[in-house]
Motif scaffolding. Structure first.
Motif, PDB file in Angstrom:
ATOM      1  N   ARG A  27     -48.489 -18.731  -0.064  1.00 35.98           N
ATOM      2  CA  ARG A  27     -47.374 -18.686   0.129  1.00 35.98           C
ATOM      3  C   ARG A  27     -47.125 -17.501  -1.300  1.00 35.98           C
ATOM      4  O   ARG A  27     -46.066 -16.266  -0.358  1.00 35.98           O
ATOM      5  CB  ARG A  27     -46.214 -19.298  -0.893  1.00 35.98           C
ATOM      6  N   TRP A  30     -47.094 -14.423   1.554  1.00 30.34           N
ATOM      7  CA  TRP A  30     -46.404 -14.454   2.955  1.00 30.34           C
ATOM      8  C   TRP A  30     -45.266 -13.211   1.600  1.00 30.34           C
ATOM      9  O   TRP A  30     -45.094 -12.408   2.598  1.00 30.34           O
ATOM     10  CB  TRP A  30     -45.840 -15.579   2.851  1.00 30.34           C
ATOM     11  N   ARG A  31     -45.382 -13.896   0.436  1.00 29.55           N
ATOM     12  CA  ARG A  31     -44.544 -12.775  -0.448  1.00 29.55           C
ATOM     13  C   ARG A  31     -44.863 -11.402  -0.803  1.00 29.55           C
ATOM     14  O   ARG A  31     -44.012 -10.936  -1.086  1.00 29.55           O
ATOM     15  CB  ARG A  31     -44.014 -13.576  -1.463  1.00 29.55           C
ATOM     16  N   THR A  32     -46.275 -11.114  -1.368  1.00 26.63           N
ATOM     17  CA  THR A  32     -46.624 -10.215  -0.940  1.00 26.63           C
ATOM     18  C   THR A  32     -46.417  -9.329   0.115  1.00 26.63           C
ATOM     19  O   THR A  32     -46.467  -8.053   0.251  1.00 26.63           O
ATOM     20  CB  THR A  32     -48.206 -10.226  -1.348  1.00 26.63           C
ATOM     21  N   ARG A  33     -47.100 -10.169   1.002  1.00 23.17           N
ATOM     22  CA  ARG A  33     -46.748  -8.853   2.549  1.00 23.17           C
ATOM     23  C   ARG A  33     -45.077  -8.893   3.132  1.00 23.17           C
ATOM     24  O   ARG A  33     -44.788  -7.709   3.327  1.00 23.17           O
ATOM     25  CB  ARG A  33     -46.875 -10.075   3.939  1.00 23.17           C
ATOM     26  N   HIS A  34     -43.946  -9.575   2.437  1.00 21.85           N
ATOM     27  CA  HIS A  34     -42.910  -9.296   1.944  1.00 21.85           C
ATOM     28  C   HIS A  34     -41.933  -8.318   1.126  1.00 21.85           C
ATOM     29  O   HIS A  34     -41.268  -7.009   2.116  1.00 21.85           O
ATOM     30  CB  HIS A  34     -42.179 -10.610   2.373  1.00 21.85           C
ATOM     31  N   GLU A  35     -42.818  -7.710   0.115  1.00 20.61           N
ATOM     32  CA  GLU A  35     -42.807  -6.788  -0.794  1.00 20.61           C
ATOM     33  C   GLU A  35     -43.057  -5.771  -0.379  1.00 20.61           C
ATOM     34  O   GLU A  35     -42.179  -5.107  -0.650  1.00 20.61           O
ATOM     35  CB  GLU A  35     -43.184  -8.154  -2.220  1.00 20.61           C
ATOM     36  N   VAL A  37     -43.839  -4.735   3.149  1.00 17.36           N
ATOM     37  CA  VAL A  37     -43.005  -3.718   4.005  1.00 17.36           C
ATOM     38  C   VAL A  37     -41.334  -3.922   3.030  1.00 17.36           C
ATOM     39  O   VAL A  37     -40.693  -2.455   3.658  1.00 17.36           O
ATOM     40  CB  VAL A  37     -42.182  -5.107   4.675  1.00 17.36           C
ATOM     41  N   GLN A  38     -40.156  -4.730   2.613  1.00 15.55           N
ATOM     42  CA  GLN A  38     -39.610  -3.910   1.688  1.00 15.55           C
ATOM     43  C   GLN A  38     -40.156  -2.467   0.840  1.00 15.55           C
ATOM     44  O   GLN A  38     -39.091  -1.674   1.012  1.00 15.55           O
ATOM     45  CB  GLN A  38     -39.349  -4.676   0.239  1.00 15.55           C
ATOM     46  N   ARG A  61     -28.981 -11.404   2.912  1.00 15.33           N
ATOM     47  CA  ARG A  61     -30.522 -12.023   2.355  1.00 15.33           C
ATOM     48  C   ARG A  61     -29.301 -12.957   3.301  1.00 15.33           C
ATOM     49  O   ARG A  61     -28.007 -12.932   3.097  1.00 15.33           O
ATOM     50  CB  ARG A  61     -30.497 -11.562   1.280  1.00 15.33           C
TER      51      ARG A  61
END
Length: 81
Positions: A27, A30-35, A37-38, A61
């Motif tokens: 988790r 995933w959160r680190t990768r999502h941030e 990309v943002q 969202r």
């Protein structure tokens, strides 16, 4: 208690803790990768604005939150670092 029961109980407890840690790690990953990309998206949007240009980004969202960013630059404006 016999030895097999004790070993089975210990293995069950340890495997439960390992699964929990792996889930938390996934988790976080995933959160680190999502941030990331943002951040890359916002960086590319702000870099693409030319002198006197403007951009507006509206993100809706699935959880009902929205983010609205409006960037306007006047012709004589420069970045102060």
């Amino acid at each position: 208690m016999d030895t097999a029961t004790v070993i089975l109980a210990i293995v069950s407890i340890v495997s439960g803790k390992v699964c929990l840690l792996v889930g938390l790690w996934l988790r976080l990953r995933w959160r680190t990768r999502h941030e990331q990309v943002q951040r890359q998206h916002l960086t590319s949007v702000t870099q693409s604005i030319a002198e006197g240009g403007q951009a507006e980004v509206v993100e809706q969202r699935p959880d009902g939150h929205s983010v609205r960013i409006k960037i306007t630059r006047s012709p004589g404006e420069t970045n102060a670092a």
